[in-house]
Design a protein around this motif. Structure first.
Motif, PDB file in Angstrom:
ATOM      1  N   ALA A  78      53.404  81.464  64.033  1.00 23.83           N
ATOM      2  CA  ALA A  78      53.160  79.959  64.002  1.00 23.83           C
ATOM      3  C   ALA A  78      51.704  79.687  64.560  1.00 23.83           C
ATOM      4  CB  ALA A  78      54.350  79.148  64.900  1.00 23.83           C
ATOM      5  N   LYS A  79      51.084  78.889  63.712  1.00 23.68           N
ATOM      6  CA  LYS A  79      50.035  78.236  63.982  1.00 23.68           C
ATOM      7  C   LYS A  79      49.685  76.828  64.428  1.00 23.68           C
ATOM      8  CE  LYS A  79      48.178  81.665  61.267  1.00 23.68           C
ATOM      9  NZ  LYS A  79      47.375  82.709  61.828  1.00 23.68           N
ATOM     10  N   ARG A  80      50.796  76.045  64.583  1.00 25.81           N
ATOM     11  CA  ARG A  80      50.921  74.801  64.833  1.00 25.81           C
ATOM     12  C   ARG A  80      51.971  74.641  65.970  1.00 25.81           C
ATOM     13  NH1 ARG A  80      46.775  72.332  62.581  1.00 25.81           N
ATOM     14  NH2 ARG A  80      47.146  70.205  63.279  1.00 25.81           N
ATOM     15  N   SER A  81      51.922  73.538  66.741  1.00 22.08           N
ATOM     16  CA  SER A  81      53.124  73.156  67.446  1.00 22.08           C
ATOM     17  C   SER A  81      52.871  71.657  67.872  1.00 22.08           C
ATOM     18  CB  SER A  81      53.361  74.001  68.722  1.00 22.08           C
ATOM     19  OG  SER A  81      54.268  73.456  69.578  1.00 22.08           O
TER      20      SER A  81
ATOM     21  N   ILE B 201      48.042  75.580  67.794  1.00 18.11           N
ATOM     22  CA  ILE B 201      48.262  76.417  68.943  1.00 18.11           C
ATOM     23  C   ILE B 201      46.952  76.561  70.010  1.00 18.11           C
ATOM     24  CG2 ILE B 201      49.242  78.214  70.143  1.00 18.11           C
ATOM     25  CD1 ILE B 201      51.413  77.983  67.833  1.00 18.11           C
ATOM     26  N   LEU B 202      45.881  77.016  68.856  1.00 18.99           N
ATOM     27  CA  LEU B 202      44.475  77.436  69.687  1.00 18.99           C
ATOM     28  C   LEU B 202      44.110  76.344  70.184  1.00 18.99           C
ATOM     29  CD1 LEU B 202      43.098  79.762  66.991  1.00 18.99           C
ATOM     30  CD2 LEU B 202      43.980  80.156  68.993  1.00 18.99           C
ATOM     31  N   ASP B 203      44.286  75.249  69.774  1.00 20.12           N
ATOM     32  CA  ASP B 203      43.628  73.704  70.358  1.00 20.12           C
ATOM     33  C   ASP B 203      44.390  73.271  71.648  1.00 20.12           C
ATOM     34  OD1 ASP B 203      41.931  74.269  68.274  1.00 20.12           O
ATOM     35  OD2 ASP B 203      42.470  72.344  67.264  1.00 20.12           O
ATOM     36  N   THR B 204      45.434  74.207  72.285  1.00 24.76           N
ATOM     37  CA  THR B 204      46.349  73.623  73.031  1.00 24.76           C
ATOM     38  C   THR B 204      46.098  74.389  74.435  1.00 24.76           C
ATOM     39  OG1 THR B 204      47.995  72.926  71.583  1.00 24.76           O
ATOM     40  CG2 THR B 204      48.608  73.033  73.920  1.00 24.76           C
TER      41      THR B 204
ATOM     42  N   VAL C 187      40.945  72.078  79.101  1.00 22.64           N
ATOM     43  CA  VAL C 187      39.865  72.209  78.337  1.00 22.64           C
ATOM     44  C   VAL C 187      39.764  73.376  77.647  1.00 22.64           C
ATOM     45  CG1 VAL C 187      38.602  73.079  80.382  1.00 22.64           C
ATOM     46  CG2 VAL C 187      37.413  72.088  78.587  1.00 22.64           C
ATOM     47  N   ALA C 188      39.327  73.673  76.482  1.00 29.72           N
ATOM     48  CA  ALA C 188      39.265  74.892  75.809  1.00 29.72           C
ATOM     49  C   ALA C 188      37.920  74.939  75.148  1.00 29.72           C
ATOM     50  CB  ALA C 188      40.436  74.842  74.694  1.00 29.72           C
ATOM     51  N   TYR C 189      37.602  76.071  74.808  1.00 31.37           N
ATOM     52  CA  TYR C 189      36.101  76.088  74.027  1.00 31.37           C
ATOM     53  C   TYR C 189      36.518  77.089  72.794  1.00 31.37           C
ATOM     54  CZ  TYR C 189      31.401  77.219  72.804  1.00 31.37           C
ATOM     55  OH  TYR C 189      30.192  77.702  72.120  1.00 31.37           O
ATOM     56  N   LYS C 190      36.390  76.901  71.689  1.00 34.11           N
ATOM     57  CA  LYS C 190      36.480  77.428  70.172  1.00 34.11           C
ATOM     58  C   LYS C 190      35.481  78.245  70.081  1.00 34.11           C
ATOM     59  CE  LYS C 190      38.320  73.870  68.017  1.00 34.11           C
ATOM     60  NZ  LYS C 190      39.050  73.156  67.095  1.00 34.11           N
ATOM     61  N   THR C 191      35.488  79.638  70.055  1.00 36.01           N
ATOM     62  CA  THR C 191      34.305  80.203  69.575  1.00 36.01           C
ATOM     63  C   THR C 191      34.368  80.487  68.029  1.00 36.01           C
ATOM     64  OG1 THR C 191      35.464  82.525  69.719  1.00 36.01           O
ATOM     65  CG2 THR C 191      34.099  81.709  71.676  1.00 36.01           C
TER      66      THR C 191
ATOM     67  N   LEU D 284      38.281  83.375  69.369  1.00 32.95           N
ATOM     68  CA  LEU D 284      38.545  83.412  70.724  1.00 32.95           C
ATOM     69  C   LEU D 284      38.442  82.192  71.492  1.00 32.95           C
ATOM     70  CD1 LEU D 284      39.055  86.029  72.992  1.00 32.95           C
ATOM     71  CD2 LEU D 284      37.039  85.704  73.667  1.00 32.95           C
ATOM     72  N   VAL D 285      39.474  81.711  72.102  1.00 32.29           N
ATOM     73  CA  VAL D 285      39.537  80.546  72.703  1.00 32.29           C
ATOM     74  C   VAL D 285      39.964  80.523  74.193  1.00 32.29           C
ATOM     75  CG1 VAL D 285      40.587  78.091  72.639  1.00 32.29           C
ATOM     76  CG2 VAL D 285      40.256  79.518  70.570  1.00 32.29           C
ATOM     77  N   PRO D 286      39.107  80.679  75.071  1.00 28.02           N
ATOM     78  CA  PRO D 286      39.393  80.512  76.631  1.00 28.02           C
ATOM     79  C   PRO D 286      39.693  79.147  76.755  1.00 28.02           C
ATOM     80  CG  PRO D 286      36.886  80.769  76.115  1.00 28.02           C
ATOM     81  CD  PRO D 286      37.468  80.843  74.743  1.00 28.02           C
ATOM     82  N   TYR D 287      40.439  79.119  77.940  1.00 30.25           N
ATOM     83  CA  TYR D 287      41.039  77.438  78.037  1.00 30.25           C
ATOM     84  C   TYR D 287      41.329  77.610  79.700  1.00 30.25           C
ATOM     85  CZ  TYR D 287      45.853  79.475  78.318  1.00 30.25           C
ATOM     86  OH  TYR D 287      46.958  79.933  78.462  1.00 30.25           O
TER      87      TYR D 287
END
Length: 798
Positions: free
Chosen positions: A149-152, A162-165, A561-565, A569-572
């Motif tokens: 899944a990509k979204r939630s 999901i990457l932005d959460t 907070v999250a950082y999208k490379t 890769l997304v560290p948060y």
């Protein structure tokens, strides 16, 4: 972090929440350098695209997913072509033009969100080849394309990647549940990091038993974002679900009172705009018989009216292989959707579910001086034990887009649940080891529940930031009448049970289980540039009561907070809070305050561009406070026993690793590992401090993988299997340890045209797998996992 830092964070959250609420409730905020008349349009058209350099066909699919547009094209037009990709916030038109630049492919729009691709011709005349749909964006409320899944929407109440959460969330879709032949909610989530099934998870037909980050979440789950309430026990039929979303860590900021370990949100199947259906029959161990059916599609040519009807009938001798057991079910779920225009819909759905069973007679191993008892022995009363529950749910879900930047959502549910339950219950092994004593109880519940959740979502830009603002209110009203009674019962032989001699408990002790809860919440999801994502949220729960416990107005918050490379890769990092009311009172009649939870979490999510892989790592520090512990003053007695005080504390720390992948070659896999020491860190009982929480493993790991042959004479043949490792656990009563265990299952299937045949096998070697034990004066009792269980399934799609 200490109390000072926690206080600073709470102050920031309270102030930030107030600021977030202002534009949602008071109207749009205009960027200083833009005219008011253009603000809404520019905000709504801007989409954050991130499509890496790749083949053109893959980029077109990614464009459809990220833009929400439907793209149609004849595949040979894209064959052999590549694109440098596109990155940044822009209109879908600009992004598509950039993707197609220099490829010899052009496009034209057929409606607001549908485009057709074709070969570009010198004279400007476009000749269209036969069309084929290539991509459609995933919705957080709709089907999952495969396993990944990509979204939630569970973590934010908005359709968010999901990457932005910046919090741990896992989604299990319907395809994965079908492949594993999921029968219960525990089945659905058992391969999820941070989740451990509790001792009641096997064979309990009444409710679900599981822990999240070490905290029990036994009777609380959500359906379509609203709490399932009404009775102490409720089961949900997994066939009615499109996806199951597992949010780990405190979630009170959007959902109110909850355990700090997290929550599970079951997302129902909704009517679809394409005609499709299926019919399924199953037969398996313990005379398991089940039939399922699902059909959906449009009712009119314009597609404004959509319908769906799902149903299941089940008849079996239980899930545990115990003599005289029973587990029968009827479930019917019609639904209707009206879509008068794009971005507006109203869905009305109903569920009727009737369960008939013995309740729960656990599969157990009794060991005494007389020997070991056959785990299939039924030690209750077949002519007396009965659990009958009827659930009726009517749900309304509506969404209206006022314009392209403002959206209004309303969800409401009415539930009527009735339960009649009486059962004998196993007690202790008696002297000599040949009999056990038993109790007997009767239980009746009658509950009516009204639940409403309404919120407004507003998108706007302010200088170089892009905001998705959310403001809402939810309310739950539960009226529950309870009758309860207990009686001692005759013992029964462990070796040769003889049925028919038992006492009858009378359900004549009346009590109320009413709940009134309401809360106001606000949230801001902020994007700064192409890389930074911030989340700020707060909730004010108004004074209310739950059962016999009332509570004062309570604030909870969340910050992330999250950082999208550019390479996926997304560290948060995040901070979140929770609270849950406690029933009862201490010395002097002082009512207990709610328990509170706070969590710090840091992690990394990784989705390699152009792949269907999601990998996650999370490290968390979670503390539950105001936990009940024994009053240190022995003279303080409450109802004849020592009172309790709220000075206890439990700390859960750990690491979670998750991997979900679906490859075009037909390989799917789900893997997880959890390291979770959870200890009592404050207690008036000295021996409790520093101990691992009872029945909670420190280490768990799992792997499920399946492969389907794609070409050749064996095309359609699939094989799969799973292993789950459960680390050592300890009982609370006598420090008796249960050794680590490995639980196995396997699957084989074959699909040809519209037919699909499959067989699932659990506990292949039919081992007696112990997962919780305790010593008694005259023997030892262990709960066992399910025995060898085989289920065959035949499905016809149409």
């Amino acid at each position: 972090m200490g109390q000072t830092m926690q206080g600073i964070i709470r102050g920031v959250l309270m102030a930030g929440t107030a600021l977030v609420a202002l534009p949602v409730l008071g109207g749009p905020v205009q960027a200083a350098d833009q005219p008011a008349g253009r603000q809404g349009a520019e905000v709504s058209e801007g989409v954050a695209f991130k499509i890496a350099a790749q083949s053109l066909d893959g980029a077109v699919v990614a464009f459809g997913r990220q833009s929400g547009w439907q793209v149609s094209v004849d595949p040979p037009i894209l064959a052999g072509k590549s694109t440098p990709g596109v990155s940044g916030r822009m209109t879908p038109e600009a992004a598509l033009a950039q993707l197609l630049s220099g490829t010899g492919v052009t496009w034209r729009r057929t409606d607001a969100k549908t485009v057709v691709l074709s070969k570009a011709e010198v004279d400007g005349v476009v000749t269209l080849d036969p069309l084929r749909v290539e991509g459609r964006a995933e919705s957080a409320y709709g089907p999952v394309g495969g396993y990944v899944a990509k979204r939630s929407a569970t973590a934010t109440k908005t359709d968010t990647a999901i990457l932005d959460t910046p919090q741990s969330i896992t989604v299990v879709g319907a395809e994965e549940m079908e492949t594993r032949n999921v029968q219960t909610l525990e089945d659905a989530i058992k391969y999820t990091p941070g989740v451990a099934l509790s001792y009641g998870a096997t064979g309990d037909t009444r409710s679900s038993w599981y822990q999240m980050r070490g905290f029990p979440v036994t009777t609380t789950f959500y359906r379509d974002g609203m709490k399932v309430s009404g009775q102490s026990w409720q089961k949900i039929d997994s066939y009615l679900l499109e996806r199951v979303e597992i949010l780990r860590g405190p979630a009170s900021v959007l959902y109110g009172q909850n355990e700090p370990g997290g929550l599970v949100n079951a997302v129902s199947k909704r009517p679809q705009d394409t005609q499709q259906g299926e019919a399924t029959i199953e037969y398996g161990s313990f005379d398991w018989k089940r039939a399922e059916g699902d059909i959906t599609g449009p009712l009119d040519d314009e597609g404004h009216w959509l319908y769906r009807f799902s149903a299941a009938l089940q008849d079996s001798d239980g899930l545990n292989g115990i003599d005289h057991d029973r587990n029968d079910r009827k479930v019917f779920a019609p639904s209707l959707t009206w879509t008068p225009r794009d971005e507006t819909f109203v869905t009305l759905s109903a569920v009727y579910q009737e369960d008939d069973s013995r309740g729960w007679w656990p599969r157990q191993s009794y060991r005494s001086a007389a020997g070991t008892v056959d785990p299939s022995t039924y030690l209750g009363e077949p002519d007396y034990d009965s659990y009958h529950q009827e659930q009726n749910h009517l749900t309304l879900q509506a969404e209206h887009a006022v314009d392209e930047s403002l959206k209004v959502n309303l969800s409401a549910r009415y539930s009527k649940v009735n339960l009649t339950y009486h059962q004998t219950w196993p007690g202790a092994i008696e002297e000599g080891g040949t009999t056990i004593d038993r109790g007997n109880y009767a239980y009746k519940q009658d509950a009516s529940v009204y639940t409403v959740d309404a919120h407004v979502q507003k998108k706007l830009s302010l200088f170089s930031t892009h905001h998705t603002l959310l403001g809402g209110i939810d309310y739950l009203n539960q009226d529950r009448d309870e009758l309860f009674g207990m009686a001692s019962d005759n013992g029964i032989s462990l070796i040769n049970p003889v049925y028919g001699t038992y006492n009858v408990a009378k359900a004549d002790s009346f009590s109320k289980g009413d709940v009134r809860s309401a809360g106001l919440y606000a949230q801001d999801q902020i994007e700064i540039g192409e890389h930074w994502v911030f989340q700020l949220g707060g909730r004010q729960d108004l004074a209310g009561w739950a059962g016999a416990s009332d509570y004062e107005s309570t604030f909870t918050g969340r910050l992330g907070v999250a950082y999208k490379t550019d390479f996926g890769l997304v560290p948060y990092a995040s901070y979140a809070e929770s609270f849950e009311p406690q029933s009862g009172s201490g010395w002097g009649g002082a009512r207990f305050e709610p328990t509170t939870g706070r969590q710090y979490e840091v992690g990394v999510k990784y989705e390699p561009p152009g792949t269907n892989i999601m990998a996650t790592v999370a490290v968390f520090d979670l503390v539950k406070q105001n936990v009940l512990t024994t009053d240190p003053d022995p003279t303080h007695l409450c109802e004849g026993s020592r009172c309790s005080v709220q000075t206890g504390e439990v700390t859960s720390q750990g690491v979670e690793v998750g991997l979900t992948m679906g490859l075009a070659a037909g390989l799917n896999a789900v893997a997880a590992y959890t390291y979770n020491p959870i200890e009592v860190t404050k207690s008036t009982i000295a021996g409790e401090v520093g101990r691992q929480q009872a029945a909670t493993p420190i280490h768990t790991a799992s792997l499920w993988a399946d492969y389907t042959v794609q070409n050749g004479p064996l095309a359609g043949l699939g094989l799969g299997g799973g292993l789950r490792f459960i680390g050592k656990t300890t009982s609370s009563a006598d420090d008796l340890s249960t050794g680590p265990q490995i639980i196995d299952e396997a699957m084989v299937r074959y699909a040809v045209k519209d037919w699909k045949m499959s067989m699932n096998v659990k506990n292949i070697l039919d081992r007696d797998i112990e997962y919780s034990c305790n010593n008694q004066a005259h023997g030892r009792v262990c709960y066992l996992n399910e025995p060898l269980t085989i289920t065959a399934r035949l499905t016809r799609s149409f």
